[in-house]
Design an enzyme around this catalytic site. Structure first.
Site, PDB file in Angstrom:
ATOM      1  N   LEU A 192       0.826  -1.200   0.000  1.00  0.00           N
ATOM      2  CA  LEU A 192       0.000   0.000   0.000  1.00  0.00           C
ATOM      3  C   LEU A 192       0.863   1.254   0.000  1.00  0.00           C
ATOM      4  CD1 LEU A 192      -2.607   1.613   0.247  1.00  0.00           C
ATOM      5  CD2 LEU A 192      -2.583   1.148   2.717  1.00  0.00           C
ATOM      6  N   TYR A 242      -2.786 -10.652  15.777  1.00  0.00           N
ATOM      7  CA  TYR A 242      -2.700  -9.540  14.827  1.00  0.00           C
ATOM      8  C   TYR A 242      -3.869  -8.573  15.030  1.00  0.00           C
ATOM      9  CZ  TYR A 242      -3.253  -7.138  10.338  1.00  0.00           C
ATOM     10  OH  TYR A 242      -3.440  -6.195   9.360  1.00  0.00           O
ATOM     11  N   LYS A 282      -3.791  -4.570  16.209  1.00  0.00           N
ATOM     12  CA  LYS A 282      -4.330  -3.492  15.370  1.00  0.00           C
ATOM     13  C   LYS A 282      -5.447  -2.739  16.099  1.00  0.00           C
ATOM     14  CE  LYS A 282      -3.395  -2.514  11.692  1.00  0.00           C
ATOM     15  NZ  LYS A 282      -2.415  -1.523  11.179  1.00  0.00           N
TER      16      LYS A 282
END
Length: 300
Positions: free
Chosen positions: A12, A127, A131
């Site tokens: 990204l 994960y 986040k």
């Protein structure tokens, strides 16, 4: 405007930097080697003088995080706090990239609805927990910051599902792909464009969903991908998550709603099939080169 993009070497980040420069923006793009995002002083120095900071740096090895949650937390939560605090200190706008994994992904059946931007967070993996903690840190340190959740990312710069599936289908002749996980395949270039549009629109601080519209299973996406590569989609066979079990639990339902964008007057990313067809020539470029190595990984 002067932009700083952390994680600029990722899939990204690379697209965002390329798009910003193509549109004449002033960009500083430190990659992993150029900026340790877990070093608060280094982050402060990198952010100084920026008008906009985009935090695209992340630990995205979803399975590895199950055995190394401390490292995932350091990059996805503590480093996010450093970036947000530095951006607030220097008066810069902040865009922080997050993920669908902050939700439990448990919705099933015909009555399942897209997750709203304010839906309760309930991550099921290391994960996802890291986040979610990063989102909380960003909101605490920089209330005017934008949290942009995305999912099922693919792009031309790095490992991603479409490139992996094409290689496997060519090598094996057929491939088994899970059909019981549903989400929104999303091109990194479209997320980059959305970030620019949000900043250009002066979006107020809050959470926005940067995913394509529509929905598909990984199996449905794989069929579209192999067809785009000139292969027979009948060689893509559906299987279940139970058969292809992984260390980290995957959300069965990763469909995100886009109401916050619409309220702002910002158009969400288009339908995933239409966007895949636009992206395919770039994403699949170079796969005929036998030296181009692709391995399976999560990328978001």
């Amino acid at each position: 405007m002067r932009w700083v993009v952390t994680g600029a070497g990722g899939m990204l980040g690379t697209d965002l930097v390329d798009l910003l420069r193509a549109r004449g923006e002033n960009v500083r793009a430190p990659g992993r080697a150029g900026l340790d995002v877990t070093d608060a002083a280094a982050v402060d120095g990198a952010v100084r003088g920026a008008d906009v900071v985009v935090n695209a740096a992340a630990y995205t090895a979803v399975d590895a995080a199950e055995d190394d949650e401390a490292r995932a937390f350091a990059v996805n939560a503590v480093a996010a706090q450093h970036v947000a605090r530095a951006a607030a200190r220097h008066g810069a706008r902040l865009v922080h990239v997050s993920t669908d994994y902050v939700f439990d992904g448990g919705a099933t059946g015909p009555d399942a609805r897209p997750y709203a931007e304010d839906a309760p967070l309930a991550p099921r993996s290391a994960y996802g927990r890291s986040k979610a903690a990063g989102e909380w840190a960003v909101r605490s340190e920089h209330p005017g910051g934008l949290v942009v959740r995305t999912a099922w990312l693919y792009g031309a710069h790095g490992t991603c599902f479409p490139r992996t599936i094409v290689r496997l289908a060519r090598d094996r002749g057929s491939v088994d792909v899970v059909g019981d996980q549903v989400g929104q395949p999303t091109w990194t270039m479209d997320v980059a464009d959305l970030v620019m549009r949000l900043v250009g629109a002066g979006a107020p601080g809050g959470t926005y969903h940067g995913t394509a519209q529509g929905q598909a299973s990984w199996w449905e996406l794989a069929r579209e991908v192999v067809a785009a590569a000139g292969l027979d989609p009948e060689g893509v066979r559906p299987t279940s998550s139970a058969v292809l079990a992984r260390p980290a639990p995957r959300p069965a339902w990763s469909v995100l709603g886009h109401d916050a964008l619409r309220r702002l007057g910002v158009e969400p990313i288009g339908d995933w099939r239409e966007r895949w067809r636009a992206a395919a020539p770039r994403v699949l470029a170079g796969l005929d080169d036998p030296s181009a190595h692709v391995s399976s990984s999560d990328s978001r």
